[in-house]
Write a protein that holds these residues in place. Structure first.
Motif, PDB file in Angstrom:
ATOM      1  N   LEU A 120      22.661 -14.429   0.443  1.00 41.25           N
ATOM      2  CA  LEU A 120      22.047 -13.849  -0.750  1.00 41.25           C
ATOM      3  C   LEU A 120      22.916 -12.676  -1.177  1.00 41.25           C
ATOM      4  N   LEU A 121      23.334 -12.688  -2.423  1.00 36.37           N
ATOM      5  CA  LEU A 121      24.072 -11.566  -2.996  1.00 36.37           C
ATOM      6  C   LEU A 121      23.079 -10.826  -3.874  1.00 36.37           C
ATOM      7  N   GLU A 122      22.631  -9.670  -3.405  1.00 35.14           N
ATOM      8  CA  GLU A 122      21.567  -8.947  -4.098  1.00 35.14           C
ATOM      9  C   GLU A 122      22.085  -8.245  -5.347  1.00 35.14           C
ATOM     10  N   ALA A 123      21.171  -8.034  -6.284  1.00 36.63           N
ATOM     11  CA  ALA A 123      21.507  -7.388  -7.554  1.00 36.63           C
ATOM     12  C   ALA A 123      22.104  -6.005  -7.309  1.00 36.63           C
ATOM     13  N   ASP A 124      23.039  -5.647  -8.187  1.00 36.73           N
ATOM     14  CA  ASP A 124      23.605  -4.294  -8.169  1.00 36.73           C
ATOM     15  C   ASP A 124      23.622  -3.781  -9.614  1.00 36.73           C
ATOM     16  N   GLU A 125      24.404  -2.770  -9.886  1.00 39.94           N
ATOM     17  CA  GLU A 125      24.427  -2.191 -11.231  1.00 39.94           C
ATOM     18  C   GLU A 125      24.995  -3.147 -12.282  1.00 39.94           C
ATOM     19  N   ASN A 127      25.447  -6.931 -11.686  1.00 41.27           N
ATOM     20  CA  ASN A 127      25.099  -8.345 -11.551  1.00 41.27           C
ATOM     21  C   ASN A 127      23.675  -8.530 -11.058  1.00 41.27           C
ATOM     22  N   GLU A 128      23.068  -9.630 -11.500  1.00 38.57           N
ATOM     23  CA  GLU A 128      21.772 -10.041 -10.969  1.00 38.57           C
ATOM     24  C   GLU A 128      21.987 -10.721  -9.623  1.00 38.57           C
ATOM     25  N   SER A 129      20.930 -10.901  -8.882  1.00 39.28           N
ATOM     26  CA  SER A 129      21.006 -11.579  -7.589  1.00 39.28           C
ATOM     27  C   SER A 129      21.432 -13.033  -7.769  1.00 39.28           C
ATOM     28  N   CYS A 130      22.121 -13.561  -6.759  1.00 38.17           N
ATOM     29  CA  CYS A 130      22.445 -14.982  -6.702  1.00 38.17           C
ATOM     30  C   CYS A 130      22.541 -15.377  -5.234  1.00 38.17           C
ATOM     31  N   ILE A 131      22.554 -16.669  -4.973  1.00 42.29           N
ATOM     32  CA  ILE A 131      22.685 -17.158  -3.610  1.00 42.29           C
ATOM     33  C   ILE A 131      23.937 -18.024  -3.541  1.00 42.29           C
ATOM     34  N   ALA A 132      24.872 -17.639  -2.667  1.00 40.88           N
ATOM     35  CA  ALA A 132      26.076 -18.430  -2.424  1.00 40.88           C
ATOM     36  C   ALA A 132      25.713 -19.575  -1.490  1.00 40.88           C
ATOM     37  N   MET A 133      26.202 -20.773  -1.819  1.00 42.54           N
ATOM     38  CA  MET A 133      25.871 -21.970  -1.047  1.00 42.54           C
ATOM     39  C   MET A 133      27.098 -22.855  -0.909  1.00 42.54           C
ATOM     40  N   GLN A 134      26.957 -23.905  -0.106  1.00 40.83           N
ATOM     41  CA  GLN A 134      27.968 -24.947   0.013  1.00 40.83           C
ATOM     42  C   GLN A 134      27.304 -26.294  -0.159  1.00 40.83           C
TER      43      GLN A 134
END
Length: 144
Positions: A120-125, A127-134
């Motif tokens: 999980l790449l959490e939101a910062d100043e 970007n919004e949150s996203c989930i990296a997957m394969q």
């Protein structure tokens, strides 16, 4: 100079049909109809030389809007991080906990199809949150 309006995204893989079917499920795409004169892709493949049988597959957006995805068999396995990846737009327009809930639900659905959650790449100043997957052969993508 005319503008390019269509493009195809190509994946190198070991099992083109399996990976194509996975992405059909992820995106709501479909396999294209077999070539004229063939009832199924299996019937078409039987007419091809053994070394090319099942060497590629494709999936298409049934609405005709999204790009065609093409999957080609290659002899070597994936060796490094993708230089290009797909972002599957699941949480567009959502923020905070509502966005995370939608992303987590989609992540669970894709894991059940064989995808792997990376992080999980959490939101910062910025970007919004996203989930990296394969995907099922290790190709990176994000649900965002």
């Amino acid at each position: 100079m005319p503008s390019i309006r269509q493009f195809q995204v190509t994946f190198d893989c070991a099992d083109p049909e399996r990976v194509a079917r996975f992405w059909c499920e992820v995106l709501g795409y479909v396999l294209p109809p077999p070539p004229e004169g063939f009832a199924t892709w299996e019937a078409y493949n039987r007419t091809q030389p053994p070394e090319t049988q099942g060497s590629w597959a494709a999936c298409i957006d049934p609405s005709g809007v999204g790009p065609r995805l093409y999957f080609q068999r290659v002899p070597e396995g994936k060796a490094a991080k993708n230089r290009v990846h797909l972002d599957v737009r699941t949480g567009t327009g959502l923020a905070g906990e509502e966005r995370l809930a939608v992303l987590e639900a989609e992540c669970a659905r894709l894991v059940a199809l064989g995808a792997v959650r990376v992080q999980l790449l959490e939101a910062d100043e910025e970007n919004e949150s996203c989930i990296a997957m394969q995907d099922i052969e290790g190709n990176e993508f994000c649900i965002d």
